[in-house]
Design an enzyme around this catalytic site. Structure first.
Site, short mmCIF file in Angstrom:
data_model
loop_
_atom_site.label_atom_id
_atom_site.label_comp_id
_atom_site.label_asym_id
_atom_site.label_seq_id
_atom_site.Cartn_x
_atom_site.Cartn_y
_atom_site.Cartn_z
N ASP A 34 -5.52 -19.60 -1.29
CA ASP A 34 -4.87 -19.11 -2.50
C ASP A 34 -5.44 -19.81 -3.74
OD1 ASP A 34 -2.55 -17.48 -3.51
OD2 ASP A 34 -1.91 -19.44 -4.27
N GLU A 44 -9.67 -17.10 -2.73
CA GLU A 44 -9.20 -16.24 -3.82
C GLU A 44 -9.70 -16.86 -5.12
OE1 GLU A 44 -5.36 -14.42 -6.15
OE2 GLU A 44 -5.25 -16.39 -5.24
#
Ligand code: NOJ
Length: 533
Positions: free
Chosen positions: A202, A270
């Site tokens: 993330d 990400e």
């Protein structure tokens, strides 16, 4: 000769948002046992790996991206036994499992943060980023939370502020603390020991920041890209993310992941750096490719859907990805508006064909294979903090996170709970846009995805081959060749509203199952044909 490549290069990844895939216990929220029950669908569809958004214990301020225990399962989703059953059953079907790892921030209810905020002398004080206020009560700098407001919140009890790049309930971890670093790397080891095949990292580029905490400069041309611009976009985020020190961290992460045992695992980062492909590509790890296996490429979300726009994007990615590294493409995820709404049903078919024929690993977002549209969530059912707290309701992400539609029953086979009690409403066309209706219709979008996935699996040119743009095409046509050894296919896309003359007696697959009467390309038709031998 087919080039031998690891599974994460030749395979296709399917993102499951666990709250919305399958509810096995009738509480209106999806869970891990539900995902397990639907594995046969993923095998039938023809994907290779599933990436699960977070299911860890969490107060759900950001629906699981606020992690209160990196090594557990929230009771809403099941328990570790349910997780173990899911891994075992996925592996038994040849499916790999990728977890979401959230290293930038934890929940403010994580025991680490509760300990850290207890006192200025806490042994875990430096596991988070704490600072004094200025003499006049000024914040340490001008950094902003991506969800609105300043990135600093005062802890009254200890009189210091802590950093949070997202919600105040998501304090940023301090990766400059060796003890924190080791504790977080241990969480990777914990899940690898349970058999997972990789991690989606993330906001991977947020983890380290300027140690001097310098102010971000103003952005001379604020833009939210394909989203409405917010105050956050009024700054150039040069000091609060993409710090050069992140690269050493990802080299370490890579060593931990690759060195764990013999299983071949993947890391996906990400990393949104839309106007800086070179900095994005740097996360592959330069010529040694020793950082993140695949920084996720979100370019197709911003691209102009014209022949020229797409060709330029693909060429830019091909040029940016280092020698020996592997590209990837994303068309949708839980942070975006739905593909079918962004592009419309016709272009969504063309987008599917493009995604599954480009050189690079495709990531599919659950429900996009059915053409699920965005849902206008009524005001009293809005759940996403991004919409609620940014002051810009259009930034809310609920509309693309609604329950999967499996059949035409009242709660679409997603749950036994009544539709008005599901955590988010079903999409309005669930009676038509569902798996059971579309799987028997050879002209459905689902059938197109399945045919494309089967074709990609059959043809080395598609899953492993090189990419060459084909020139001399009409202005609305983007065409390219994929080739591996003697296997060659050509992809021709008509990105225009007018039909295009085209003849070939070597058609393999089209977005439109029935060829047009004169054999030419319909508006927004995409076609795969055999390449010259
Ligand atoms: C990116 C995730 O995809 C998004 O859903 C989340 O809100 C932020 N990171 C914060 O974790």
């Amino acid at each position: 000769m087919t080039e031998a490549r690891p599974w994460w290069q030749t395979g296709v990844i399917y993102q499951v948002y666990p709250r919305s895939f399958q509810d096995s216990d009738g509480d209106g929220v999806g869970d891990l046992e539900g995902v397990r029950q639907r594995l046969d669908y993923l095998v039938w569809l023809g994907v290779d790996a599933l990436w699960l958004s977070p299911f860890y214990p969490s107060p759900m301020a950001d629906f699981g991206y606020d992690v209160a225990d990196y090594c557990g399962v929230d009771p809403l989703f099941g328990d570790l036994d349910a997780f173990d059953r899911l891994v075992a059953d996925a592996h038994a079907r040849g499916l790999r499992l990728i977890l979401d790892w959230v290293p930038n921030h934890s929940s403010d209810r994580h025991p680490w943060f509760e300990e850290s905020r207890r006192s200025r002398d806490s042994p875990k004080r430096d596991w988070y980023v704490w600072r004094d206020l200025g003499p006049d009560g000024a914040l340490p700098n001008n950094w902003l939370s991506a969800f609105g407001g300043p990135a600093w919140t005062l802890d009254e009890a200890t009189g210091q502020v802590y950093l949070h790049s997202f919600l105040k309930e998501q304090p940023d971890l301090n990766w400059r603390s060796p003890a924190l670093r080791e504790a977080m790397l241990d969480t990777l080891r914990f899940w690898m020991a349970r058999g997972v095949d990789g991690f989606r990292i993330d906001v991977a580029h947020h983890v380290l920041k300027d140690p001097a905490l310098r102010d971000n400069p103003p952005n001379p041309a604020p833009s939210g890209g394909h989203k409405p611009a917010s105050l956050y976009d009024a700054q150039l985020h040069v000091h609060d993310k993409d710090h050069p020190d992140a690269h050493a961290l990802y080299r370490e992460v890579r060593t931990v992941v690759d060195g764990f045992d013999d299983r071949e695992r993947v890391t996906l980062g990400e990393i949104h750096l839309p106007n800086a492909l070179d900095r994005w590509a740097a996360y592959y790890g330069g010529p040694d490719l020793d950082e993140i296996h695949m920084p996720l490429n979100f370019g197709l979300l911003d691209v102009e859907w014209s022949a020229d726009g797409l060709r330029r994007h693909v060429e830019a990615v091909e040029a940016a990805v280092p020698e020996g590294a592997w590209p990837n493409y994303v068309l949708g995820n839980h942070d975006e508006r739905r593909l079918a709404t962004r592009l419309g049903p016709e272009r969504a078919r063309l987008a599917a064909l493009l995604l599954l024929t480009l050189r690079g690993t495709p990531t599919l977002y659950y429900g996009d294979e059915l053409g699920v549209p965005d849902v206008a969530v009524p005001a009293d059912r809005i759940r996403d903090p991004m919409g609620l707290r940014s002051g810009i309701p259009a930034l809310g992400r609920d509309s693309g996170r609604t329950p999967m539609a499996w059949d035409a029953s009242p709660s679409a086979g997603f749950s036994t709970a009544p539709p008005d009690t599901l955590w988010l409403p079903l999409h309005a066309e669930a009676e038509r846009l569902n798996v059971s209706v579309q799987r028997d219709d050879p002209e459905s979008l689902l059938s197109l995805y399945r045919s494309l996935l089967a074709l990609r699996r059959r043809r080395p040119a598609l899953y492993a081959g090189r990419y060459t743009a084909l020139g001399e095409t009409p202005a609305s046509v983007f065409a390219f060749e994929r080739q591996s050894g003697t296997d060659r296919v050509v992809v021709v896309l008509n990105l225009g509203d007018a039909p295009m003359p085209f003849t070939s007696d070597r058609r393999i697959l089209s977005t439109h199952p029935v060829p047009s009467r004169n054999g030419g390309l319909r508006p927004w038709e995409g076609l795969v044909v055999e390449g010259a031998p």
